[in-house]
Enzyme design. Structure first.
Site, short mmCIF file in Angstrom:
data_model
loop_
_atom_site.label_atom_id
_atom_site.label_comp_id
_atom_site.label_asym_id
_atom_site.label_seq_id
_atom_site.Cartn_x
_atom_site.Cartn_y
_atom_site.Cartn_z
N GLY A 217 25.51 36.17 -44.64
CA GLY A 217 24.83 35.32 -45.61
C GLY A 217 24.01 36.12 -46.60
O GLY A 217 23.66 37.27 -46.34
N GLY A 220 17.76 36.66 -47.44
CA GLY A 220 16.71 35.62 -47.40
C GLY A 220 17.15 34.27 -46.89
O GLY A 220 16.42 33.30 -46.98
N THR A 221 18.35 34.20 -46.32
CA THR A 221 18.80 32.90 -45.84
C THR A 221 18.38 32.65 -44.40
O THR A 221 18.69 31.60 -43.84
CB THR A 221 20.33 32.77 -45.93
OG1 THR A 221 20.92 33.96 -45.42
CG2 THR A 221 20.78 32.57 -47.36
N LYS A 223 18.74 35.08 -41.65
CA LYS A 223 19.54 35.73 -40.61
C LYS A 223 18.64 36.38 -39.56
O LYS A 223 18.83 36.21 -38.35
CB LYS A 223 20.48 36.77 -41.24
CG LYS A 223 21.48 36.14 -42.19
CD LYS A 223 22.43 37.16 -42.78
CE LYS A 223 21.76 38.13 -43.74
NZ LYS A 223 21.21 37.47 -44.93
N GLU A 441 36.02 22.57 -57.59
CA GLU A 441 36.07 22.28 -56.15
C GLU A 441 36.64 20.90 -55.87
O GLU A 441 37.38 20.69 -54.92
CB GLU A 441 34.67 22.40 -55.53
CG GLU A 441 34.07 23.79 -55.58
CD GLU A 441 35.02 24.85 -55.09
OE1 GLU A 441 35.75 24.60 -54.11
OE2 GLU A 441 35.06 25.94 -55.70
N HIS A 444 40.35 21.10 -55.94
CA HIS A 444 40.88 21.59 -54.66
C HIS A 444 40.89 20.47 -53.63
O HIS A 444 41.87 20.26 -52.92
CB HIS A 444 39.98 22.70 -54.10
CG HIS A 444 40.17 24.03 -54.76
ND1 HIS A 444 41.40 24.57 -55.05
CD2 HIS A 444 39.26 24.97 -55.14
CE1 HIS A 444 41.24 25.76 -55.59
NE2 HIS A 444 39.95 26.03 -55.67
#
Ligand code: ADP
Ligand code: ZN
Length: 658
Positions: A217, A220-221, A223, A441, A444
């Protein structure tokens, strides 16, 4: 045991941190020792004469001569630089410096029949010391500089090749509740917590628990936070290192550190090892850029691999590693038994941001006027760390204004600052890009749901992830573990083309975002021709063997088919792409309103589920009296259809200047 090590290290630390003082003390001790043992010239030689307590009297050379002439001395010793003479009554020792070139004294001694002999002014100790002293100085200087170098790199001279001091474990108090907005990731690591808590259960049953889990990731997410929470929930020691800290000046140190790290973690098992920025050691070796490369890194990596292979799944040590660039990792790291499991720690969507903001607001006095959802709406694309920072900045602002609580306007200001800072780094998606991504998106998604044989959608997202990696989680057809039928491959081509077609139909212009889609669509058709014998172009003839790419992607094999064949294949690929593209465009035009609905919902929620997509399509078809193309027979859910790799590539590369 661990404690003892620690004490040792504390002792070492003082000397390591003060190499100059160490050196000074060392020199003083040596010189002092020298003085004590050797003493100064005269007294030492007095000792040599066996006359320690005799009175020593310095006389001139001529006086010495007259003492000889008057036979006032009995025994004379002649050294290289001075002469000593015992007085006849034995009460005194006379000393004098030699006068070079004078031979009269010896003649006088002979004449007066006074006993005399030569002596060496140095003894073995001074001799040896004379040899050693320069070396001692050199060693001292070396220690000084080595100490400084090590210090700047966080190690210590005496700890060289040993890492015990850098392996600090803690027992974090972090819990899953502290990590918000990454529910999927939390679910995936839940099992590890359970294993660490009750290893025996799993071992008895013979269940294989993953040894290594890669947390993927953007920075700053959360982890690190998640890894800590795993340790916190399981109440086990948490050993934390960064990949770059292994790369030292001296070859072999990194490897030794890895060894010590694992030793320690195994001793304290059950435990967790967390390696942040694993890409620093785990960069692909096949990568041309580091050819002839970095020995130290390679040794460290090899040691890490060896350690991971070295303990069985019954040892409750779990290695969590974090990276935001999994695609550059050495494939060896990702093999079974190593980091064979990957957990995506995404940037939060709207709801996630609300939760994260709430977590960080808990310890801050917030005013009643604060609207968390408003703040969350303004911060699309920001990571947990940014949000934590926004709250803190807001609190600082409020403090500066002597307020009792943090008000909405403080938060607005702090959001503005954060966004201004990030805009520079272009980490945030701009409105124009957001629109393109939303249509792309949705294109898709529509194709995936309305094409027979396509994998269904699990989630569509326009949350910018800044993750160059997503393309990496996709399975290329030749790497697919399960079988795919011909119509499924064509369906995948359609789905891939859906993104670009949607841009054309709804925006009227094509972006670079579809590049990766087209590449993959091309690859699929190519494999159908070359490898799977699914087309008339080559019939059953295999043009390309499925190659193990352990030599990296580089090894270009010689072509084993005719130019004509190559030409036919190119034409076929080009024409069928075009043919399918046209069909896809038609479908999108037919379902125009459904796409618009999806885009609207994406704008509102950023993430929409497969169910929501199907719901929209379903009601569209009902309203327009269309025969439903929704395919309920296949319950395979595509995990892949999130944000496009290529879409992200762009924003990531510009932001990640590191
Ligand atoms: P990473 O390791 O992914 O770079 P960190 O775990 O170091 O990110 O996150 C830094 C800080 O940001 C955390 O200590 C925490 O305060 C905050 N943070 C990040 N993600 C989250 C999250 N999902 N929930 C709550 N806080 C978060
Ligand atoms: Zn796409």
């Amino acid at each position: 045991m661990a404690n003892q090590d620690k004490n040792n290290n504390d002792n070492n630390n003082f000397f390591n941190k003060n190499p100059l003082i160490t050196f000074a003390i060392f020199s003083i001790v040596i010189i002092g020792l020298f003085k004590i043992v050797v003493g100064d010239g005269a007294s030492a030689n007095g000792t040599a004469l066996g006359a320690t307590n005799k009175h020593i009297q310095k006389v001139s050379y001529s006086e010495m001569k007259s003492l000889v002439d008057s036979k006032s001395v009995s025994k004379v010793e002649i050294g290289q630089t001075y002469i000593k003479a015992n007085s006849s009554d034995g009460s005194k020792v006379y000393t004098t410096r030699i006068v070079k070139g004078d031979t009269d004294l010896v003649k006088a001694l002979d004449k007066n029949k006074i006993d005399y002999e030569g002596f060496s002014e140095t003894n073995w100790f001074t001799e040896m010391f004379g040899w050693l002293f320069p070396f001692l100085i050199i060693i001292g200087i070396w220690m000084f500089f080595a100490g400084r170098m090590q210090k700047s790199m966080g190690g210590g001279l005496l700890g060289m090749g040993q890492s015990k001091k850098m392996v600090n474990s803690e027992k974090p108090k972090t819990k899953f509740d502290d990590v918000a907005g990454v529910e999927e990731a939390k679910e995936e690591v839940q099992e590890i917590v359970d294993f660490l808590k009750y290893p025996a259960r799993y071992v008895e049953i013979g269940a294989k628990i993953p040894k290594g889990v890669l947390l993927v990731g953007s920075p700053g997410t959360g982890k690190t936070l998640l890894a800590k929470a795993v340790a916190g929930e399981a109440e086990v020691p948490f050993f934390s290192v960064t990949g770059s800290s292994f790369i030292e000046m001296f070859v072999g140190v990194g490897a030794a550190r890895v060894r010590d790290l694992f030793e320690q973690a195994k001793k304290d098992a059950p435990s967790i090892i967390f390696i942040d920025e694993i890409d620093a050691i785990g960069k692909s070796r096949a990568n041309g850029a580091n050819m002839g490369g970095n020995d130290e890194r390679e040794q460290t990596l090899n040691q890490l691999l060896a350690e991971m292979d070295g303990f069985g799944t019954d040892t409750p040590v779990i290695i969590l590693a974090a990276t935001n660039r999994p695609e550059i990792l050495d494939q060896a790291l990702l093999r079974p038994g190593r980091f064979d499991r990957q957990v995506l720690v995404d940037k939060p969507d709207f709801e996630g941001r609300v939760k994260i903001l709430k977590v960080h607001m808990k310890d801050v006095k917030m005013d009643k006027d604060v609207d968390v959802e408003e703040v969350a709406r303004l911060t699309a694309g920001l990571a947990g760390a940014d949000l934590a920072n926004i709250i803190n900045e807001g609190a600082l602002l409020a403090g500066r204004r002597s307020q009792k609580t943090v008000k909405q306007k403080d938060l607005f200001e702090s959001v503005e600052r954060a966004l201004a800072g990030l805009a520079k780094k272009s980490r945030r998606i701009n409105p124009k890009e957001k629109k393109i991504v939303a249509y792309h998106e949705s294109g898709h998604a529509l194709l995936a749901e309305t094409t027979v044989g396509a994998k269904k959608v699990s989630k569509v997202s326009i949350v910018p992830r800044g993750l160059a990696a997503l393309g990496y989680t996709l399975n290329k057809p030749e790497e697919n573990k399960f079988m795919m039928q011909k119509h499924e491959l064509w369906a995948e081509v359609d789905v891939l083309l859906g993104g670009r077609a949607a841009e054309q139909v709804f925006i009227g212009e094509i972006s670079t975002g579809a590049g990766n889609d087209l590449e993959r669509a091309t690859d699929i058709i190519k494999s159908m021709v070359q490898t799977y014998g699914m087309t008339d172009i080559a019939g059953l003839m295999v043009l390309e063997k499925t190659r193990q790419s352990f030599l990296g992607a580089g090894g270009a094999a010689a072509r084993e088919y005719s130019d004509k064949m190559a030409e036919d294949m190119d034409t076929f690929i080009k024409e069928s792409l075009q043919e399918h593209y046209e069909l896809v465009v038609k479908r999108l035009e037919e379902y125009r309103d459904a796409i618009e609905d999806m885009v609207a919902l994406l704008y509102k929620k950023e993430n929409i589920t497969g169910e929501e997509v199907r719901e929209i399509i379903h009601s569209f078809e009902e309203k327009n009296g269309l025969e439903s193309k929704l395919d309920d027979s296949i319950d395979e859910i595509s995990e892949e259809l999130k944000v496009d790799a290529s879409m992200i590539d762009k924003s990531d590369e510009s932001s990640d200047e590191k």
